[in-house]
Motif scaffolding. Structure first.
Motif, PDB file in Angstrom:
ATOM      1  N   LEU A 157      30.364  33.739  31.178  1.00 51.69           N
ATOM      2  CA  LEU A 157      30.116  34.583  32.355  1.00 51.69           C
ATOM      3  C   LEU A 157      30.411  36.083  32.110  1.00 51.69           C
ATOM      4  CD1 LEU A 157      29.369  34.094  35.545  1.00 51.69           C
ATOM      5  CD2 LEU A 157      32.268  33.740  35.620  1.00 51.69           C
ATOM      6  N   PRO A 158      29.442  36.712  31.647  1.00 58.75           N
ATOM      7  CA  PRO A 158      29.898  38.078  31.433  1.00 58.75           C
ATOM      8  C   PRO A 158      29.481  38.959  32.750  1.00 58.75           C
ATOM      9  CG  PRO A 158      27.643  37.601  30.513  1.00 58.75           C
ATOM     10  CD  PRO A 158      28.333  36.459  31.225  1.00 58.75           C
ATOM     11  N   THR A 159      30.668  39.498  33.565  1.00 59.86           N
ATOM     12  CA  THR A 159      30.264  40.406  34.743  1.00 59.86           C
ATOM     13  C   THR A 159      31.176  41.670  34.459  1.00 59.86           C
ATOM     14  OG1 THR A 159      32.190  39.751  36.080  1.00 59.86           O
ATOM     15  CG2 THR A 159      30.046  38.406  35.963  1.00 59.86           C
ATOM     16  N   LEU A 160      31.069  42.544  35.109  1.00 59.49           N
ATOM     17  CA  LEU A 160      31.816  43.987  35.179  1.00 59.49           C
ATOM     18  C   LEU A 160      33.508  43.548  35.125  1.00 59.49           C
ATOM     19  CD1 LEU A 160      29.896  46.058  37.364  1.00 59.49           C
ATOM     20  CD2 LEU A 160      29.930  45.879  34.765  1.00 59.49           C
ATOM     21  N   ARG A 161      33.962  42.465  35.989  1.00 56.21           N
ATOM     22  CA  ARG A 161      35.248  42.103  36.101  1.00 56.21           C
ATOM     23  C   ARG A 161      35.783  41.041  35.635  1.00 56.21           C
ATOM     24  NH1 ARG A 161      36.878  43.334  42.224  1.00 56.21           N
ATOM     25  NH2 ARG A 161      38.744  42.883  41.635  1.00 56.21           N
ATOM     26  N   SER A 162      34.974  40.025  34.837  1.00 58.93           N
ATOM     27  CA  SER A 162      35.332  38.819  34.482  1.00 58.93           C
ATOM     28  C   SER A 162      34.831  38.506  33.429  1.00 58.93           C
ATOM     29  CB  SER A 162      35.486  37.711  35.639  1.00 58.93           C
ATOM     30  OG  SER A 162      33.927  37.440  35.973  1.00 58.93           O
ATOM     31  N   MET A 163      35.038  37.336  32.604  1.00 53.60           N
ATOM     32  CA  MET A 163      34.424  36.840  31.523  1.00 53.60           C
ATOM     33  C   MET A 163      35.106  35.313  31.155  1.00 53.60           C
ATOM     34  SD  MET A 163      35.977  38.605  27.953  1.00 53.60           S
ATOM     35  CE  MET A 163      35.621  40.314  28.530  1.00 53.60           C
ATOM     36  N   TYR A 208      39.913  38.283  34.202  1.00 51.09           N
ATOM     37  CA  TYR A 208      39.615  38.654  35.388  1.00 51.09           C
ATOM     38  C   TYR A 208      40.308  39.986  35.952  1.00 51.09           C
ATOM     39  CZ  TYR A 208      38.121  39.115  40.341  1.00 51.09           C
ATOM     40  OH  TYR A 208      37.497  39.531  41.504  1.00 51.09           O
ATOM     41  N   GLU A 209      39.589  40.969  36.163  1.00 56.56           N
ATOM     42  CA  GLU A 209      40.351  42.236  36.715  1.00 56.56           C
ATOM     43  C   GLU A 209      40.880  42.201  38.012  1.00 56.56           C
ATOM     44  OE1 GLU A 209      38.740  45.680  35.772  1.00 56.56           O
ATOM     45  OE2 GLU A 209      38.396  45.747  33.697  1.00 56.56           O
ATOM     46  N   LEU A 210      42.060  41.830  38.570  1.00 57.05           N
ATOM     47  CA  LEU A 210      42.632  41.800  39.583  1.00 57.05           C
ATOM     48  C   LEU A 210      42.503  43.222  40.487  1.00 57.05           C
ATOM     49  CD1 LEU A 210      45.728  39.471  39.230  1.00 57.05           C
ATOM     50  CD2 LEU A 210      43.241  38.863  40.088  1.00 57.05           C
ATOM     51  N   ILE A 211      42.820  44.168  39.804  1.00 56.64           N
ATOM     52  CA  ILE A 211      42.547  45.565  40.224  1.00 56.64           C
ATOM     53  C   ILE A 211      41.959  46.370  39.067  1.00 56.64           C
ATOM     54  CG2 ILE A 211      43.688  47.660  40.964  1.00 56.64           C
ATOM     55  CD1 ILE A 211      46.225  45.971  41.827  1.00 56.64           C
ATOM     56  N   PRO A 212      40.717  46.832  39.372  1.00 57.82           N
ATOM     57  CA  PRO A 212      39.699  47.441  38.246  1.00 57.82           C
ATOM     58  C   PRO A 212      40.543  48.526  37.513  1.00 57.82           C
ATOM     59  CG  PRO A 212      38.468  46.897  40.239  1.00 57.82           C
ATOM     60  CD  PRO A 212      39.924  46.728  40.483  1.00 57.82           C
ATOM     61  N   HIS A 213      40.600  48.177  36.355  1.00 57.08           N
ATOM     62  CA  HIS A 213      41.454  49.458  35.334  1.00 57.08           C
ATOM     63  C   HIS A 213      42.757  49.568  35.336  1.00 57.08           C
ATOM     64  CE1 HIS A 213      37.069  50.285  34.558  1.00 57.08           C
ATOM     65  NE2 HIS A 213      36.888  50.771  35.787  1.00 57.08           N
ATOM     66  N   ARG A 214      43.299  48.585  36.113  1.00 49.89           N
ATOM     67  CA  ARG A 214      44.687  48.597  36.280  1.00 49.89           C
ATOM     68  C   ARG A 214      45.426  47.394  35.866  1.00 49.89           C
ATOM     69  NH1 ARG A 214      47.287  52.333  39.701  1.00 49.89           N
ATOM     70  NH2 ARG A 214      49.247  51.589  38.600  1.00 49.89           N
ATOM     71  N   LEU A 215      44.937  46.006  36.636  1.00 49.29           N
ATOM     72  CA  LEU A 215      45.659  45.004  36.412  1.00 49.29           C
ATOM     73  C   LEU A 215      44.420  43.786  35.983  1.00 49.29           C
ATOM     74  CD1 LEU A 215      48.134  43.128  36.911  1.00 49.29           C
ATOM     75  CD2 LEU A 215      47.493  42.937  39.176  1.00 49.29           C
ATOM     76  N   ASN A 216      44.797  42.838  35.043  1.00 52.49           N
ATOM     77  CA  ASN A 216      43.807  41.953  34.808  1.00 52.49           C
ATOM     78  C   ASN A 216      44.702  40.596  34.432  1.00 52.49           C
ATOM     79  OD1 ASN A 216      43.978  42.964  31.845  1.00 52.49           O
ATOM     80  ND2 ASN A 216      43.049  41.078  31.682  1.00 52.49           N
ATOM     81  N   GLN A 217      44.304  39.445  34.673  1.00 50.81           N
ATOM     82  CA  GLN A 217      45.067  38.375  34.425  1.00 50.81           C
ATOM     83  C   GLN A 217      43.993  37.689  33.416  1.00 50.81           C
ATOM     84  OE1 GLN A 217      42.030  35.710  35.849  1.00 50.81           O
ATOM     85  NE2 GLN A 217      43.999  34.713  34.882  1.00 50.81           N
ATOM     86  N   LEU A 241      48.209  26.462  25.412  1.00 46.97           N
ATOM     87  CA  LEU A 241      47.904  26.825  26.749  1.00 46.97           C
ATOM     88  C   LEU A 241      48.681  28.162  26.910  1.00 46.97           C
ATOM     89  CD1 LEU A 241      48.232  23.468  28.670  1.00 46.97           C
ATOM     90  CD2 LEU A 241      46.035  24.207  27.912  1.00 46.97           C
ATOM     91  N   SER A 242      47.907  29.424  27.474  1.00 46.61           N
ATOM     92  CA  SER A 242      48.679  30.434  27.764  1.00 46.61           C
ATOM     93  C   SER A 242      48.066  31.233  28.767  1.00 46.61           C
ATOM     94  CB  SER A 242      48.458  31.450  26.477  1.00 46.61           C
ATOM     95  OG  SER A 242      49.133  31.081  25.439  1.00 46.61           O
ATOM     96  N   ALA A 243      48.907  32.042  29.590  1.00 49.87           N
ATOM     97  CA  ALA A 243      48.372  32.773  30.688  1.00 49.87           C
ATOM     98  C   ALA A 243      49.258  33.939  31.049  1.00 49.87           C
ATOM     99  CB  ALA A 243      48.567  31.610  32.151  1.00 49.87           C
ATOM    100  N   GLY A 244      48.559  34.948  31.296  1.00 49.57           N
ATOM    101  CA  GLY A 244      49.495  36.162  31.758  1.00 49.57           C
ATOM    102  C   GLY A 244      48.528  37.343  32.063  1.00 49.57           C
ATOM    103  N   PHE A 245      49.255  38.337  32.440  1.00 45.14           N
ATOM    104  CA  PHE A 245      48.501  39.698  32.746  1.00 45.14           C
ATOM    105  C   PHE A 245      48.946  40.778  31.972  1.00 45.14           C
ATOM    106  CE2 PHE A 245      52.436  39.237  35.164  1.00 45.14           C
ATOM    107  CZ  PHE A 245      52.840  40.599  35.180  1.00 45.14           C
ATOM    108  N   ASN A 246      48.039  41.478  32.291  1.00 49.38           N
ATOM    109  CA  ASN A 246      48.433  42.950  31.585  1.00 49.38           C
ATOM    110  C   ASN A 246      48.319  44.104  32.682  1.00 49.38           C
ATOM    111  OD1 ASN A 246      48.233  42.172  28.884  1.00 49.38           O
ATOM    112  ND2 ASN A 246      45.946  42.162  28.923  1.00 49.38           N
ATOM    113  N   ILE A 247      49.188  44.978  32.940  1.00 48.96           N
ATOM    114  CA  ILE A 247      49.124  46.097  33.765  1.00 48.96           C
ATOM    115  C   ILE A 247      49.118  47.502  33.362  1.00 48.96           C
ATOM    116  CG2 ILE A 247      51.365  45.753  34.065  1.00 48.96           C
ATOM    117  CD1 ILE A 247      50.977  46.268  37.062  1.00 48.96           C
ATOM    118  N   ILE A 248      48.388  48.436  33.756  1.00 50.70           N
ATOM    119  CA  ILE A 248      48.715  49.769  33.582  1.00 50.70           C
ATOM    120  C   ILE A 248      49.830  50.287  34.596  1.00 50.70           C
ATOM    121  CG2 ILE A 248      47.980  52.045  33.386  1.00 50.70           C
ATOM    122  CD1 ILE A 248      45.322  50.823  32.254  1.00 50.70           C
TER     123      ILE A 248
END
Length: 357
Positions: A157-163, A208-217, A241-248
C-alpha cells in the motif's frame, strides 16, 4: 533567541533522558553462562522498500547484556548437544552473565518501486563466564559472522502518507556452530555464533503520517522459525511485536527526531534430542531416562516487553544517525539469563545506483 534557548533545553532534556536510561548498563566486565536473546528495535529504513535503484545501508551496533535473576542462577540445566544429554542441575551459582555485542551491516535495495531485496550480515562477539560453587570462573568467548538473512519485501500500500510492507526472510546457516569450550566439548547452543540450520522469517511493517513531515506512527510484527540442526538442537520459535512513533518536536529543526516505541517478544522453549540426567555434586550424574528423544530445555523460552526511547539526527541528505535504548518493563525468562538495559547505535546512508525510469 528565546526560541533557540527553548530548543537547546529541549535537546538537552531529550538527550539527558536517553543517556540516563543508557547509564543503567554497566560497562565493566560482564560474565555469563548462557543466553541467546538480543536487542531488537524498529528502524524504519530497515523495514521500508527503497525507491527503484536506491541502496540504503544501515551500520548498527547492538549492546545486549544478560544476567541470571538473583537466587535463580543455580537451576540452569547443562545441555550437551555433542553427547545428546540434558542434565538438570541445582547448584550454588552466582555471577552468571553474558554479553552479546553485534555489529550488523544491513543493505536494502529497491528492485522496483514496490519490491525490495534486503541482506543482513551480523558480526557477533559473545563473552560469558560463571561462578559456580566458589570454583574459579570458566570464561568463554567467541566472535565471527553470524547467520546471514536474505529477505524479499513488497510494498502493498504505497501512498504519500502510508505504507504496508510484507516480507519473507531466510536465515542462512553461515554462522559458526562448532565452537568448543575448555575440555574440548561443544559450547552450549545458545552461546554459538550461528544456529546450525535454516530459519524462516515472515514479517509485516506498517507506517502512517499522522501529521505530514512531523509525526508518524509505525508497527512491526515478525515471526522466526528455525529448523532443528544436525546436533539435534532446535531453537524455539520467536514472535516480535513493536509499535511506536517518530516526532519532529520543532518544525524549524527537521534534522532532530525523537522516537518512542514499545517492543514485545515471545520465545518458545528450545528443544533437543537428548537423554535425561540429574546432576549429582557428589559423583556422576544420575540417569533419569536413557531414551534419546526430543525434549524441551526447561529454562529456555521467554516473554519480554521493553520501552525504547531514542534520538535520530539527520546529518546530511539521505543520511542519519540514531541512538536508542531498550529498557525492560516486563520479563519472564524461566529462571535463565534475563536481558538487561540494552542499546543501539546506528548510521544510515543511501546511494542512488540506478536512475529511476
Amino acid at each position: 533567541m528565546m526560541f533557540f534557548s527553548r530548543f537547546r533545553r529541549l535537546i538537552l532534556l531529550s538527550l539527558g533522558v536517553f543517556f540516563l536510561s543508557v547509564g543503567a548498563v554497566r560497562p565493566d566486565s560482564v560474565q555469563a553462562s548462557c543466553g541467546s536473546v538480543s536487542c531488537f528495535v524498529v528502524i524504519g529504513s530497515q523495514q521500508q522498500v527503497p525507491m527503484a535503484g536506491l541502496l540504503t545501508v544501515n551500520a548498527i551496533y547492538n549492546y545486549t547484556p544478560m544476567e541470571a535473576p538473583s537466587g535463580q542462577g543455580g537451576s540452569i540445566p547443562f545441555s550437551n548437544q555433542g553427547s545428546r544429554t540434558l542434565t538438570l542441575a541445582n547448584l550454588n551459582a552466582n555471577q552468571i552473565r553474558t554479553l552479546m555485542r553485534t555489529v550488523t551491516f544491513d543493505m536494502n535495495y529497491g528492485l522496483t518501486e514496490r519490491l525490495g531485496l534486503q541482506v543482513t550480515v551480523p558480526y557477533k562477539h559473545v563473552n560469558s563466564d560463571a561462578q559456580i560453587g566458589g570454583l574459579t570462573p570458566v570464561p568463554y568467548s567467541d566472535k565471527g559472522i553470524g547467520d546471514v538473512r536474505v529477505s524479499l519485501k513488497y510494498n502493498v500500500l504505497p501512498t504519500l502518507r502510508s505504507m504496508i510492507v510484507v516480507g519473507v526472510g531466510v536465515d542462512l546457516p553461515t554462522g559458526d556452530y562448532g565452537q568448543r569450550v575448555q575440555g574440548g566439548s561443544l559450547a552450549e547452543s545458545t552461546l554459538q555464533i550461528g544456529k546450525g540450520n535454516f530459519g524462516f522469517v515472515p514479517s509485516i511493517y506498517q507506517s502512517y503520517e499522522l501529521i505530514p513531515h512531523r509525526l508518524n506512527q509505525f508497527a512491526l510484527a515478525s515471526y522466526r522459525h528455525t529448523l532443528k540442526n544436525s546436533d539435534g538442537y532446535k531453537f524455539g520459535d520467536e514472535v516480535n511485536l513493536s509499535a511506536g512513533f517518530n516526532i519532529i518536536p520543532v518544525e524549524q529543526a527537521p534534522w532532530f527526531v525523537l522516537t518512542q516505541q514499545v517492543n514485545y517478544r515471545w520465545m518458545q522453549n528450545d528443544a533437543m534430542d537428548a537423554s535425561l540426567f540429574q546432576f549429582n555434586p557428589g559423583g556422576g550424574a544420575i540417569l533419569l531416562d536413557p531414551t534419546v528423544r526430543f525434549r524441551a530445555v526447561p529454562t529456555t523460552g521467554s516473554t519480554y516487553m521493553a520501552y525504547s526511547p531514542g534520538v535520530m539526527l539527520n546529518l546530511w541528505s539521505y543520511a542519519s544517525m540514531y541512538f536508542i535504548a531498550q529498557i525492560p518493563v516486563m520479563r519472564d525468562f524461566n529462571g535463565n539469563l534475563e536481558q538487561q538495559v540494552s542499546y543501539v547505535f546506528g548510521l544510515t546512508k543511501s546511494f542512488q545506483l540506478l536512475s529511476g525510469s
